[in-house]
Every structure is written in C-alpha cells, then in structure tokens.
Design an enzyme around this catalytic site. Structure first.
Site, PDB file in Angstrom:
ATOM      1  N   CYS A  46       0.867  -1.181   0.000  1.00 47.32           N
ATOM      2  CA  CYS A  46       0.000   0.000   0.000  1.00 47.32           C
ATOM      3  C   CYS A  46       0.903   1.229   0.000  1.00 47.32           C
ATOM      4  O   CYS A  46       1.702   1.410   0.924  1.00 47.32           O
ATOM      5  CB  CYS A  46      -0.870  -0.017   1.261  1.00 47.32           C
ATOM      6  SG  CYS A  46      -1.923   1.430   1.451  1.00 47.32           S
TER       7      CYS A  46
ATOM      8  N   CYS B  77      -1.005   3.702  -6.593  1.00 47.33           N
ATOM      9  CA  CYS B  77      -1.861   3.112  -5.556  1.00 47.33           C
ATOM     10  C   CYS B  77      -2.082   1.681  -5.997  1.00 47.33           C
ATOM     11  O   CYS B  77      -2.351   1.428  -7.187  1.00 47.33           O
ATOM     12  CB  CYS B  77      -3.197   3.857  -5.460  1.00 47.33           C
ATOM     13  SG  CYS B  77      -4.459   2.979  -4.505  1.00 47.33           S
TER      14      CYS B  77
HETATM   15  N1  DGL Z   1      -4.012   0.646  -1.852  1.00 43.25           N
HETATM   16  C1  DGL Z   1      -3.634   1.852  -1.246  1.00 43.25           C
HETATM   17  C2  DGL Z   1      -2.392   2.476  -1.885  1.00 43.25           C
HETATM   18  O1  DGL Z   1      -1.604   1.786  -2.508  1.00 43.25           O
HETATM   19  C3  DGL Z   1      -4.606   2.888  -0.777  1.00 43.25           C
HETATM   20  C4  DGL Z   1      -6.050   2.828  -0.964  1.00 43.25           C
HETATM   21  C5  DGL Z   1      -6.787   3.577   0.134  1.00 43.25           C
HETATM   22  O2  DGL Z   1      -7.061   2.952   1.159  1.00 43.25           O
HETATM   23  O3  DGL Z   1      -7.076   4.783  -0.024  1.00 43.25           O
HETATM   24  O4  DGL Z   1      -2.154   3.652  -1.755  1.00 43.25           O
END
Ligand code: DGL
Length: 257
Positions: free
Chosen positions: A76, A186
């Site tokens: 993430c 993301c």
């Molecule tokens: N998957 C996450 C990232 O790579 C973030 C998504 C979220 O919870 O806003 O930033």
C-alpha cells in the site's frame, strides 16, 4: 515470535488493492506461503490523516507478526508513506518491504518525459512523495494527481463499468494527449488499468511498482537466509476485512495484468 524460512510472509493493504502486488509475489515465489491482511473495514486510508493511517497500519501489522510472519510487505503506497519508518522501528527482527510510486522506470522512457502519477490524496500530500518528486524533478515533468474515490470501485469489484469510465473521463480528460506515460501509485489502480488506458489513450505506457516490490522481497528474504527451498505448493490466506470478500480476492489474484 520465532521465524524461519518455512514461516509465511505477511502482506498488508488497506483493502483488496495489495492483491496486485501479492499476485506478482506468488508468481515470483510460488513456494512461499502468504497471509494477506486487508483492512477493508477501515478503508479508504488515502483520505485519512497520516497519524490515523500509521495507527491502523501498526495495529494490522502487529496482528500479522503475532502469527509468526518472517517478513512484512506493505502493499500500500499510502501506508508505506505514513508508516514505514515506524514499522521498521517496531519490527526490527524481520525484513519490512514497502512500495512507492514507480517514478524511476517512468522517467527513463525518453528525454524529459511528462509523467502522470495517479495516487491517493494521502500519498501525494506526504513528505515521502515530495522527496521522490524532487529526486526526479530534473529528469522529468511530474504531474501528481490525487484520485479520491477511485479505490472504492476496486473494493466493490467494479473493474469495468460506465460509472468507472465516467469517473476516469472527468479525472483524466485534461491530460489526454499531454503525457508520455502514467504511473499507478496506488495498489488498487492496476485492477482498473484497462479502463485508464482506454481513457488516457491506448498507446500510453502505464507502469506500477508491483514487480519491483516482489523482486525486492525476494532479495531481502535471500539476504536474511529466509527464502523457502520448495519451488511450488505455496498457499494464500486472506484475513482482516477482506476475508468477507473471499470471492473477489480470489478473482483479483487470478486477474491477468
Ligand atoms: N491501496 C492503497 C495504496 O496503494 C490505498 C487505498 C486507500 O485505502 O485509499 O495507496
């Protein structure tokens, strides 16, 4: 908690997005066992203050560590930005691998390219991202675009729909014909890559950091003597809020890039 090469690898994301990184790790390390913890109940993280993201991430990673994981992968960008320093200070006895927008390969596609980085508002507002942007400022024109609301489409399993196309059209139309490549900063976004490509223009390369993160995990496990010997038979378990979306998780894990 003791660990050895047979212990599982813990993978964390705010939701199902980190499965885009997990699928690369499964391909590269098919003998490893993985526990994927996705905190869908508290998602999205990308619109929360950094302090709250740090607390939520630490809480979930403690849960993973209590299950004896031999390494932690923060799949993430938002959680890496807000919490990687704290996580490395907290879990000093295991490798902790993070992810950041893949600017490095993106700036090398041509002389001073125009690179569009799509990420959460939290990632683009963070100090870590500012440093990354500064590092490449002389090699490229970097355009940073916070995309509030985009991860929710993936959380719902909506990877291809008129509503998604509308959302992306509003967001990306100003950049059509004006960028040389796109970075998906993301981990949810690779699952809507086809829709992004349709809107921004089919010929525009779209990059993400999932392959690089998988290779970094392999290097770090090897350096710590924690790589598992076997070459197949690895397992994946889904925990946290995403455990209630098992069907979607399995679908995303099988989804072709
Ligand atoms: N998957 C996450 C990232 O790579 C973030 C998504 C979220 O919870 O806003 O930033």
């Amino acid at each position: 908690m003791n660990k050895n090469s047979e212990s599982p690898v813990g993978v964390f994301d705010s939701g199902v997005g980190g499965i885009s990184v997990l699928r690369e790790m499964v391909k590269l390390l098919p003998g490893e066992d993985f526990i994927f913890y996705g905190d869908s109940e508290n998602a999205p993280y990308g619109t929360k203050p950094a302090r709250e993201i740090r607390e939520l991430t630490l809480h979930s990673c403690r849960e993973l560590r209590s299950q004896g994981v031999k390494a932690l992968v923060i799949a993430c960008n938002t959680a890496t930005s807000a919490a990687i320093v704290t996580l490395r200070e907290t879990f000093t006895d295991i490798p902790v691998v993070g992810i950041e927008p893949a600017l490095k390969p993106a700036v090398h596609i041509k002389e001073r390219p125009r690179v569009l980085v799509m990420a959460t508002p939290g990632t683009v507002a963070g100090d870590k991202y500012r440093h990354l942007e500064q590092q490449y400022a002389k090699d490229a024109q970097v355009i940073s675009l916070g995309c509030p609301g985009l991860m929710e489409f993936v959380e719902r399993g909506e990877l291809d729909s008129p509503a998604l196309d509308d959302y992306l059209e509003k967001l990306l139309a100003p950049y059509r014909g004006k960028v040389d490549d796109v970075v998906l900063g993301c981990t949810h976004y690779p699952f809507v890559k086809r829709a992004v490509s349709r809107v921004i223009g089919e010929g525009v390369p779209i990059l993400d950091g999932s392959g690089g993160t998988a290779r970094e995990l392999k290097r770090r496990l090897a350096a710590s003597g924690l790589l598992r010997e076997r070459e197949s038979g690895g397992t994946v378990v889904f925990e946290g809020g995403v455990a209630r979306k098992e069907e979607l998780c399995q679908k995303l894990l099988r989804e072709e890039d």
